[in-house]
Motif scaffolding. Structure first.
Motif, PDB file in Angstrom:
ATOM      1  N   ALA A  87       0.690  -1.308   0.026  1.00 31.79           N
ATOM      2  CA  ALA A  87      -0.061  -0.103  -0.203  1.00 31.79           C
ATOM      3  C   ALA A  87       0.994   1.296   0.037  1.00 31.79           C
ATOM      4  N   MET A  88       1.704   1.699   1.035  1.00 32.80           N
ATOM      5  CA  MET A  88       2.573   2.755   1.018  1.00 32.80           C
ATOM      6  C   MET A  88       3.508   2.833   0.251  1.00 32.80           C
ATOM      7  N   VAL A  89       3.981   1.398   0.078  1.00 44.81           N
ATOM      8  CA  VAL A  89       5.398   1.376  -0.716  1.00 44.81           C
ATOM      9  C   VAL A  89       5.118   1.637  -2.138  1.00 44.81           C
ATOM     10  N   SER A  90       3.881   1.200  -2.586  1.00 41.18           N
ATOM     11  CA  SER A  90       3.312   1.623  -3.970  1.00 41.18           C
ATOM     12  C   SER A  90       2.964   3.040  -4.486  1.00 41.18           C
ATOM     13  N   ILE A  91       2.832   3.960  -3.477  1.00 36.42           N
ATOM     14  CA  ILE A  91       2.398   5.240  -3.791  1.00 36.42           C
ATOM     15  C   ILE A  91       3.632   5.929  -4.760  1.00 36.42           C
ATOM     16  N   PRO A  92       3.203   6.506  -5.865  1.00 35.55           N
ATOM     17  CA  PRO A  92       4.176   7.117  -6.768  1.00 35.55           C
ATOM     18  C   PRO A  92       4.690   8.491  -6.412  1.00 35.55           C
ATOM     19  N   GLU A  93       5.402   9.104  -7.016  1.00 34.17           N
ATOM     20  CA  GLU A  93       5.937  10.414  -6.851  1.00 34.17           C
ATOM     21  C   GLU A  93       5.062  10.962  -7.819  1.00 34.17           C
ATOM     22  N   LEU A  94       4.926  12.538  -7.584  1.00 35.09           N
ATOM     23  CA  LEU A  94       4.149  13.256  -8.551  1.00 35.09           C
ATOM     24  C   LEU A  94       4.716  13.339  -9.966  1.00 35.09           C
ATOM     25  N   ALA A  95       6.094  13.548  -9.901  1.00 31.72           N
ATOM     26  CA  ALA A  95       6.601  13.476 -11.296  1.00 31.72           C
ATOM     27  C   ALA A  95       6.329  12.446 -12.113  1.00 31.72           C
ATOM     28  N   ALA A  96       6.531  11.204 -11.483  1.00 29.28           N
ATOM     29  CA  ALA A  96       5.967  10.154 -12.310  1.00 29.28           C
ATOM     30  C   ALA A  96       4.549   9.911 -12.809  1.00 29.28           C
ATOM     31  N   VAL A  97       3.744  10.528 -12.096  1.00 25.18           N
ATOM     32  CA  VAL A  97       2.411  10.708 -12.198  1.00 25.18           C
ATOM     33  C   VAL A  97       2.228  11.612 -13.532  1.00 25.18           C
ATOM     34  N   GLU A  98       2.923  12.691 -13.227  1.00 26.83           N
ATOM     35  CA  GLU A  98       2.691  13.935 -14.272  1.00 26.83           C
ATOM     36  C   GLU A  98       3.259  13.173 -15.922  1.00 26.83           C
ATOM     37  N   LYS A  99       4.359  12.497 -15.696  1.00 26.00           N
ATOM     38  CA  LYS A  99       5.108  12.201 -16.874  1.00 26.00           C
ATOM     39  C   LYS A  99       4.014  11.014 -17.431  1.00 26.00           C
ATOM     40  N   ARG A 100       3.428  10.130 -16.835  1.00 29.83           N
ATOM     41  CA  ARG A 100       2.451   8.901 -17.233  1.00 29.83           C
ATOM     42  C   ARG A 100       1.182   9.887 -17.974  1.00 29.83           C
ATOM     43  N   ILE A 101       0.742  10.644 -17.149  1.00 30.21           N
ATOM     44  CA  ILE A 101      -0.557  11.391 -17.767  1.00 30.21           C
ATOM     45  C   ILE A 101      -0.074  12.135 -19.116  1.00 30.21           C
ATOM     46  N   GLN A 102       1.036  12.872 -19.167  1.00 31.21           N
ATOM     47  CA  GLN A 102       1.483  13.339 -20.319  1.00 31.21           C
ATOM     48  C   GLN A 102       1.543  12.275 -21.507  1.00 31.21           C
ATOM     49  N   PHE A 103       2.258  11.252 -21.265  1.00 31.52           N
ATOM     50  CA  PHE A 103       2.274  10.085 -22.220  1.00 31.52           C
ATOM     51  C   PHE A 103       0.889   9.705 -22.583  1.00 31.52           C
ATOM     52  N   ALA A 104       0.017   9.321 -21.630  1.00 35.35           N
ATOM     53  CA  ALA A 104      -1.196   9.017 -22.087  1.00 35.35           C
ATOM     54  C   ALA A 104      -2.039  10.072 -22.809  1.00 35.35           C
ATOM     55  N   GLU A 105      -2.028  11.211 -22.397  1.00 35.09           N
ATOM     56  CA  GLU A 105      -2.662  12.389 -23.335  1.00 35.09           C
ATOM     57  C   GLU A 105      -2.103  12.366 -24.691  1.00 35.09           C
ATOM     58  N   GLN A 106      -0.858  12.193 -24.842  1.00 36.99           N
ATOM     59  CA  GLN A 106      -0.244  12.315 -26.296  1.00 36.99           C
ATOM     60  C   GLN A 106      -0.413  10.945 -27.087  1.00 36.99           C
ATOM     61  N   HIS A 107      -0.979  10.077 -26.457  1.00 30.63           N
ATOM     62  CA  HIS A 107      -1.362   8.577 -27.232  1.00 30.63           C
ATOM     63  C   HIS A 107      -2.804   8.399 -27.095  1.00 30.63           C
ATOM     64  N   GLU A 108      -3.510   9.193 -26.784  1.00 32.76           N
ATOM     65  CA  GLU A 108      -5.118   8.993 -26.665  1.00 32.76           C
ATOM     66  C   GLU A 108      -5.654   9.043 -27.996  1.00 32.76           C
TER      67      GLU A 108
END
Length: 354
Positions: free
Chosen positions: A333-354
């Motif tokens: 649970a706690m160990v799986s929580i990502p950092e904001l930078a990683a989340v923003e990077k994944r969102i950017q990738f997803a939005e570019q490939h939608e």
């Protein structure tokens, strides 16, 4: 630099999680052998505190809670993640809360048994300061208070958060059939629930319970749209006080609505291969609050009907849904929580490939 008043107080449990990997969740009367056992830091409150900090709000994230001596290592990990633990009490003669977690290696789903321990030794007067004349750190207007339902005196903590004039975000987990009578939900600004919690709450308010939907080739997880009617019932009941209501929808992302807005918006998560869903909801809650606090988005009363505020809420839900998705890609649970930078990077990738 964040303003000194932009504080987040997470009032909640701190647990030690004993995770057992099993072929499937144990059925009544069944005994099966676990393939492995792993011990993790956890507790919905602790997880959400860490998620707030990792979600980018590291300067003023305070956890309100208690542990026994056996839980000091969890508090140390929270502090290392950026959480201020000065309001966490160590009770020398008590045991830290425990979560016994069954994790299906086949589906990634889980079932949890809780032992409350020190989580049921909390009182608002002793643990949650709101009087600045008596303590160095206290909640006040402009702050955000995030609560769950794993600690003692939860309704009193909720009332105390409102008395501090803070924005109140409530995640009623675990959700019981009496949640609407135990808690004064009219004091809540932002409600965050999953489908099961929403169904329990809406049923308590008179809405028919969700029907069983069998798994099919086209609908392997038995998903339904029952949550739409349930969410509408909750928002109608608290239409004069609730600013926004969010329901997490697993792999489908999350939906958000607000009294005064005619449309429920479904915000997608990320496409992933889930390994362990244990910390997804806590990650979602923490990142949602972090985004709102970091951008000083005031979600109070009918403010979510303001277009600028509504756009900020939708963006916060987008970030939270993505973070919750990523948390499912690792065990724990706690160990799986990502950092904001990683989340923003994944969102950017997803939005570019939608």
């Amino acid at each position: 630099m964040e303003a000194a008043s932009a504080k987040v107080f997470v009032i909640g449990s701190i647990n030690i999680d004993d995770v057992y990997a099993l072929p499937h969740i144990v059925r009544p009367g069944e005994t099966i052998a676990a393939a492995s056992k792993v011990v993790y830091p956890g507790g919905k409150g602790a997880n959400q505190s860490v998620a707030v900090a990792r979600g980018g709000h590291t300067s003023h994230t305070y956890h309100v809670g208690a542990v026994g001596p056996d839980g000091q290592w969890v508090v140390d990990l929270m502090r290392d993640s950026g959480v201020d633990t000065s309001l966490v009490q160590v009770q020398p003669d008590a045991s830290t809360g425990r979560a016994i977690i069954q994790l299906s290696t086949h589906s990634g789903e889980n079932a949890i048994v809780l032992f409350p321990g020190t989580n049921h030794a909390l009182t608002p007067e002793s643990h949650f300061p709101i009087d600045t004349s008596k303590v160095a750190v206290s909640a006040s207007r402009g702050d955000v208070v995030l609560l769950q339902n794993e600690i003692s005196h939860g309704p009193a903590f909720l009332a105390r958060a409102r008395a501090a004039a803070a924005t109140v975000v409530f995640n009623p987990a675990p959700c019981t059939p009496t949640i609407a009578t135990e808690y004064d939900l009219a004091l809540v600004d932002v409600l965050v629930v999953n489908e099961g919690e929403l169904d329990t709450l809406a049923t308590a308010l008179g809405h028919p319970p969700a029907p069983h939907v069998p798994s099919t080739m086209d609908n392997p997880h038995g998903e339904s749209e029952h949550w739409r009617g349930a969410l509408a019932v909750v928002m109608e009941r608290y239409s004069t006080t609730l600013a926004a209501a969010v329901v997490t929808l697993g792999a489908r992302g999350a939906a958000v609505g607000a009294p005064g807005r005619d449309v429920l918006v479904v915000v997608p998560g990320l496409r992933i291969y889930p390994v362990d869903t244990t910390g997804a909801g806590d990650t979602f809650c923490g990142f949602l609050v972090a985004h709102l606090a970091r951008n000083r988005t005031a979600v109070r009363g009918r403010t979510a009907t303001d277009d600028e505020t509504w756009a900020a809420v939708l963006r916060a839900v987008r970030v939270a849904a993505a973070a919750g998705s990523i948390a499912c890609e690792r065990n724990g649970a706690m160990v799986s929580i990502p950092e904001l930078a990683a989340v923003e990077k994944r969102i950017q990738f997803a939005e570019q490939h939608e």
